[in-house]
Design a protein around this motif. Structure first.
Motif, short mmCIF file in Angstrom:
data_model
loop_
_atom_site.label_atom_id
_atom_site.label_comp_id
_atom_site.label_asym_id
_atom_site.label_seq_id
_atom_site.Cartn_x
_atom_site.Cartn_y
_atom_site.Cartn_z
N GLY A 163 28.48 36.33 25.14
CA GLY A 163 27.24 36.71 24.60
C GLY A 163 26.43 37.35 25.98
N ALA A 164 26.97 37.37 27.33
CA ALA A 164 26.12 37.79 28.40
C ALA A 164 25.89 39.18 28.27
CB ALA A 164 27.12 37.51 29.51
N PHE A 165 26.68 40.01 27.51
CA PHE A 165 26.33 41.59 27.27
C PHE A 165 27.16 41.86 25.87
CE2 PHE A 165 29.70 40.89 30.51
CZ PHE A 165 30.64 41.57 30.14
N THR A 166 26.80 43.00 25.47
CA THR A 166 27.51 43.58 24.23
C THR A 166 28.95 43.69 24.49
OG1 THR A 166 25.63 44.98 23.76
CG2 THR A 166 27.34 45.49 22.52
N GLY A 167 29.56 43.01 23.53
CA GLY A 167 31.25 42.90 23.78
C GLY A 167 31.57 41.94 24.36
N ALA A 168 30.81 41.07 24.75
CA ALA A 168 31.19 39.75 25.51
C ALA A 168 31.48 38.74 24.59
CB ALA A 168 30.49 39.12 26.75
N VAL A 169 32.54 38.64 23.82
CA VAL A 169 32.63 37.94 22.52
C VAL A 169 33.32 36.33 23.07
CG1 VAL A 169 33.17 39.89 21.04
CG2 VAL A 169 35.06 38.87 22.15
N ASN A 170 33.95 36.33 24.08
CA ASN A 170 34.40 35.30 24.61
C ASN A 170 34.05 35.03 26.23
OD1 ASN A 170 35.90 34.38 22.31
ND2 ASN A 170 37.24 36.06 22.82
N ASP A 171 34.36 33.84 26.69
CA ASP A 171 34.04 33.46 28.01
C ASP A 171 35.22 33.92 28.80
OD1 ASP A 171 32.00 31.94 27.26
OD2 ASP A 171 32.88 30.16 28.21
N LYS A 172 35.00 34.75 30.03
CA LYS A 172 36.20 35.22 30.78
C LYS A 172 36.02 34.76 32.09
CE LYS A 172 37.91 39.70 32.72
NZ LYS A 172 37.54 41.18 32.87
N PRO A 173 37.28 34.31 32.57
CA PRO A 173 37.12 33.91 34.07
C PRO A 173 37.37 35.22 35.24
CG PRO A 173 39.14 33.53 33.19
CD PRO A 173 38.49 34.01 32.22
N GLY A 174 36.45 34.97 36.29
CA GLY A 174 36.66 36.25 36.98
C GLY A 174 37.92 36.02 38.00
N LEU A 175 38.02 37.05 38.84
CA LEU A 175 39.20 37.00 39.92
C LEU A 175 39.00 35.96 41.00
CD1 LEU A 175 40.03 40.73 39.97
CD2 LEU A 175 41.03 38.98 38.45
N PHE A 176 37.95 35.84 41.30
CA PHE A 176 37.84 34.87 42.39
C PHE A 176 38.26 33.44 41.91
CE2 PHE A 176 34.95 37.34 44.68
CZ PHE A 176 35.05 37.24 45.84
N GLU A 177 37.77 33.05 40.51
CA GLU A 177 38.25 31.93 39.82
C GLU A 177 39.78 31.91 39.59
OE1 GLU A 177 37.13 29.13 36.10
OE2 GLU A 177 36.03 30.83 36.35
N VAL A 178 40.35 32.92 39.24
CA VAL A 178 41.89 32.98 39.15
C VAL A 178 42.52 32.77 40.29
CG1 VAL A 178 43.88 34.80 38.46
CG2 VAL A 178 41.53 34.57 37.23
N VAL A 203 29.65 34.37 48.31
CA VAL A 203 31.05 33.74 47.99
C VAL A 203 31.38 33.52 49.46
CG1 VAL A 203 32.94 33.92 47.02
CG2 VAL A 203 31.37 34.92 46.03
N LEU A 204 31.37 34.57 50.46
CA LEU A 204 31.97 34.21 51.69
C LEU A 204 31.19 33.14 52.48
CD1 LEU A 204 32.58 38.16 52.76
CD2 LEU A 204 34.59 36.45 52.33
N GLN A 205 30.08 33.25 52.45
CA GLN A 205 29.24 32.10 53.04
C GLN A 205 29.56 30.42 52.54
OE1 GLN A 205 25.49 33.67 53.22
NE2 GLN A 205 25.69 34.64 55.33
N GLU A 206 29.39 30.66 51.25
CA GLU A 206 29.31 29.14 50.56
C GLU A 206 30.51 28.78 49.71
OE1 GLU A 206 25.34 29.15 48.71
OE2 GLU A 206 24.56 30.18 50.46
N GLY A 207 31.38 29.89 49.40
CA GLY A 207 32.22 29.68 48.36
C GLY A 207 31.63 29.43 46.96
N VAL A 208 30.68 29.93 46.77
CA VAL A 208 29.74 29.74 45.37
C VAL A 208 29.82 31.12 44.78
CG1 VAL A 208 27.71 28.78 44.36
CG2 VAL A 208 29.03 27.52 46.28
N PHE A 209 29.53 31.05 43.43
CA PHE A 209 29.37 32.48 42.76
C PHE A 209 28.75 32.01 41.33
CE2 PHE A 209 33.69 31.53 41.53
CZ PHE A 209 33.76 31.95 40.08
N MET A 210 28.27 32.87 40.86
CA MET A 210 27.50 32.57 39.47
C MET A 210 27.97 33.47 38.28
SD MET A 210 25.14 30.78 37.93
CE MET A 210 23.94 30.10 39.03
N PRO A 211 28.84 33.27 37.22
CA PRO A 211 29.24 34.21 36.09
C PRO A 211 28.08 34.79 35.63
CG PRO A 211 30.20 31.99 36.17
CD PRO A 211 29.18 31.89 36.99
N VAL A 212 28.54 35.96 35.19
CA VAL A 212 27.56 36.84 34.55
C VAL A 212 27.14 36.25 33.22
CG1 VAL A 212 26.91 39.16 33.35
CG2 VAL A 212 28.45 39.02 35.48
#
Length: 425
Positions: A163-178, A203-212
């Motif tokens: 639900g983050a945007f139109t067409g986002a019908v499911n959660d999707k992991p990002g490549l950083f997570e993969v 991400v480079l400084q803290e190893g942290v990111f926020m999914p859309v």
């Protein structure tokens, strides 16, 4: 060793050493004959002599290539690429320097910036760094940052929530997570927008990111290898690339040399690609010495990728032939004109005789007509200079004798350059 072919009889002599990629030398010991020699590593020579044939030079070179391959097989010798990193092919000084750098960083988790032109093999270097590191048994993930706009790239890198945007019908992991625990290769990082640069920096400084669309940050342990063909230092000065991100990426810098700076590797790469194609199709092919010379002399603006594509093209066009001649090379490679030997000053310059129509006032000719006229004139002039010797004329024009004969017949220039008897007294 005697070798037979459909086009002539070839005599070869061989030494006791493994062959090298030495340059073939041509000589004509007698009328209607040609001789080609190749020096081996210990000074011994392979010699090919073709007798009484109107295309002796070409046959001698083809026989030399075939004889060298037979000697290699008899001695159980094969030229193998020299590399501490088995997926990278090269033995030149620039590549050896690259290998030494890769060995130094193999046990480090430091961020690496791979610099180099398109087609040099930056992703191959990144994969080699990963394979040789402590993370070699963990995921290797690669993406091209220039392939997405900002919204898509953010979702690609950091993932999104349903639900983050139109067409986002499911959660999707990002490549950083993969890539968590492994290596993430980010190609064309210089094409990222300023907004995405900020998010990558976190991400480079803290190893942290926020999914859309997410509310909970995610932590990852990922080694970053970035690559670009752009001058990031200049972009920093121009204000188009963040200085803090540049220094975060530029912990260790590795430059992959373009192919024009490592011409010694062209024969090695050619052997490598022919080996791959031969293994795929279960057959063997080889290049004539002249064909290899042309490949080594080329500038290769597309680098190793261009060379690999050219070898695939030659493999296909040569069909069932075992020996690949230079007339199959791409126009940009095969039509490099050889220098014309200077003529004696006393020889008068005769007008160029052509069968082209006289020039008259009117609209300019089309491009094909202009090219044909120029080609006709050049062929006529070289045949005149060579006094009708098609082998010499073809060498001066930078094309094969076979190709020249086809063009002579097409343009009706069979008598060009031949001396004609004067009127009888």
């Amino acid at each position: 060793m005697r070798m037979g072919s459909e086009e002539g009889s070839v005599m070869a002599s061989e030494g006791d050493a493994a062959p090298s990629s030495g340059r073939a030398q041509m000589s004509a010991p007698r009328a209607g004959a040609a001789r080609a020699e190749l020096t081996l590593r210990d000074g011994a020579r392979v010699a090919i002599e073709v007798l009484d044939h109107d295309d002796a030079d070409r046959l001698a070179n083809r026989g030399l290539a075939a004889a060298t391959t037979e000697i290699e097989r008899a001695l159980g010798h094969r030229e193998e690429p020299v590399s501490h990193h088995p997926k990278i092919v090269g033995r030149s000084a620039p590549m050896l320097a690259l290998f030494r750098m890769l060995e130094r960083i193999r046990n480090s988790d430091a961020t690496v910036l791979v610099l180099g032109e398109n087609g040099t093999g930056k992703e191959l270097v990144a994969r080699s760094i990963h394979d040789q590191s402590r993370r070699g048994n963990k995921p290797f993930v690669a993406t091209n940052c220039s392939a997405f706009n900002d919204n898509l790239l953010e979702s690609e890198l950091f993932g999104h929530k349903r639900g983050a945007f139109t067409g986002a019908v499911n959660d999707k992991p990002g490549l950083f997570e993969v890539a968590n625990g492994g290596t993430f290769f980010m190609d064309e990082v210089g094409d990222m927008s300023p907004g995405m640069q900020v998010k990558l920096l976190r991400v480079l400084q803290e190893g942290v990111f926020m999914p859309v669309g997410g509310t909970e940050p995610k932590h990852v342990d990922v080694r970053i290898i970035a690559a670009t063909n752009r001058d990031l230092a200049s972009m920093v000065r121009q204000g188009t690339f963040r200085e803090d991100l540049y220094y975060r990426l530029h912990v260790v810098s590795v430059r992959v040399p373009p192919l024009r700076e490592r011409r010694d590797d062209v024969p090695v790469l050619v052997s490598h690609f022919l080996g791959k194609l031969g293994k795929r199709d279960k057959r063997e092919k080889l290049l004539t010495p002249r064909t290899l010379e042309r490949l080594v002399a080329h500038e290769w603006p597309g680098n190793v990728r261009e060379l690999e594509n050219e070898m695939e093209r030659l493999w296909v066009l040569s069909g069932d032939d075992r020996v690949i001649d230079e007339d199959l090379l791409s126009p940009a490679i095969g039509k490099r004109r050889a220098p014309i030997a200077p003529q004696p000053a006393a020889e008068p310059t005769a007008p160029i005789a052509t069968s082209a129509e006289p020039v008259t006032a009117g609209p300019p000719p089309s491009l094909p007509d202009a090219v044909e006229t120029l080609e006709r004139r050049m062929i006529t002039e070289e045949l005149r200079r060579a006094r009708g010797n098609k082998t010499k004329a073809a060498e001066a024009l930078g094309i094969s004798r076979r190709n020249l004969i086809r063009k002579v017949q097409a343009y009706g220039l069979e008598d060009a350059g031949k001396s004609r008897p004067g009127p009888r007294p």
